[in-house]
Design an enzyme around this catalytic site. Structure first.
Site: not given
Length: 377
Positions: A335, A124, A130, A332, A359, A128
């Site tokens: 680290g 699909l 989306g 996080q 999707e 140019n």
């Protein structure tokens, strides 16, 4: 509403878990690094019937219910999001044929897809175009009992191994769906690499230059490409992506718990610190919430409730935003180690980022969910 897994669903979930642990999990980092899924993995998925999970038993598929398919995608997502993508795009094409195809198309393609002899890919998106799918630029012109297609499709997941593409093109000015075999004259397939995440999803660009296909390769009718074919395919796609997000998030949670038990800072394990406990708590609660939203969506799909479409939108929106927060917190907690290939967290975080785009973007979900709320409340 209370949803409980049946004994059969729990047994299947355990089998899914055993399969991905034995065949996918250990190789996931290598797949990501090489940007390729080995043929042997796809073959083993076929042998287990996973590529026919969404196809009716009438055509040799497993014919599993939506909740079972959700469990399948969650377990695959936990091991490798790229491999899980096969289940989505292959299923989108198979279900389009099963629901909207002619008897001849069903009888020819579905048994082959159920066995994994034919892999499907969904075409699909364009360079140019989306989210604005109505504006696709690919064209189809009927002449002498054939259709001639011209245009370019981009970011086509599994295009490198697909045998059959579901292509959307403007025919008589209306979006229409077509089945295009890989060997169609005029079709050029170009691999695309270097994606942020889901790097082994073997994405491609498809270029059609006077690409010739038979007249009976049209799916549905002229003009029903978006309103019928794409709508049902994308509903399945969003649902499976949402369930896959739960898998990524669950993997992040388990890795974070393991790491925070073992990692010692300032004389005690990370798990002793309230800041870490807060992040783990939010992971647990958000994952469970996403899982329940997906199970509700699957249940509504199985009973044919018209509200299932909006429930899928809700589940995909929450799950895809949730997994990004979970992956960010997991990194996080780890680290600098979380930024290294020595730990899977950096791959989980990259894969999670893609989930907010494929999707249907997060922003498109916000528009549709809020519009539905304004209509109904």
């Amino acid at each position: 509403m209370k949803i409980e897994l049946t004994h059969e669903q729990m047994e299947l979930q355990e089998k899914f878990r055993e399969f991905v642990s034995a065949e996918i999990a250990e190789g996931a980092e290598q797949f990501d690094r090489e940007e390729k899924i080995p043929d042997e993995v796809v073959k083993k998925m076929s042998e287990k019937g996973y590529l026919g999970s969404m196809i009716s038993g009438e055509y040799g598929g497993m014919g599993w219910d939506s909740i079972t398919i959700g469990l399948l995608n969650e377990e695959f997502g936990k091991a490798c999001s790229s491999v899980r993508c096969i289940l989505t795009v292959h299923g989108m094409v198979a279900l389009a044929i099963q629901r909207w195809g002619s008897k001849e198309q069903k009888d020819y393609w579905l048994p082959r897809m159920a066995k994994g002899e034919v892999i499907g890919a969904f075409g699909l998106t364009e360079p140019n175009v989306g989210s604005d799918a109505k504006s696709i630029e690919t064209t189809a012109v009927k002449t002498d009992g054939k259709y001639i297609l011209n245009g370019t499709k981009r970011w086509i997941t599994m295009g490198q191994i697909a045998d059959l593409f579901l292509i959307f093109a403007k025919c008589e000015g209306k979006v229409t769906a077509f089945l295009m075999p890989r060997n169609a004259p005029g079709l050029q397939i170009k691999p695309l690499g270097g994606l942020v995440g889901m790097r082994a999803s073997m994405t491609t660009e498809l270029k059609m230059e006077d690409c010739l296909i038979d007249e009976d390769n049209i799916i549905g009718k002229v003009g029903t490409g978006l309103s019928h074919v794409a709508l049902s395919s994308l509903d399945y796609g969003r649902y499976t992506v949402a369930c896959g997000c739960i898998g990524i998030a669950q993997a992040c949670l388990e890795q974070s718990i393991r790491y925070s038990r073992e990692r010692v800072q300032f004389g005690q394990p990370l798990r002793k610190y309230q800041a870490i406990q807060k992040m783990i708590t939010e992971m647990v609660v958000n994952i469970e919430a996403a899982r329940l939203l997906c199970q509700k969506a699957g249940y509504l799909k199985d009973i044919g409730d018209p509200d299932s479409i909006m429930q899928v939108w809700t589940a995909k929106y929450f799950a895809s935003t949730m997994v990004n927060k979970v992956a960010n917190d997991a990194l996080q907690i780890h680290g600098a180690n979380g930024c290294s290939r020595e730990y899977p967290i950096e791959r989980y975080m990259r894969d999670a980022r893609i989930a907010e785009i494929i999707e249907g973007t997060t922003q498109m979900h916000e528009i549709l969910i809020s519009s539905n709320a304004f209509r109904n409340y």
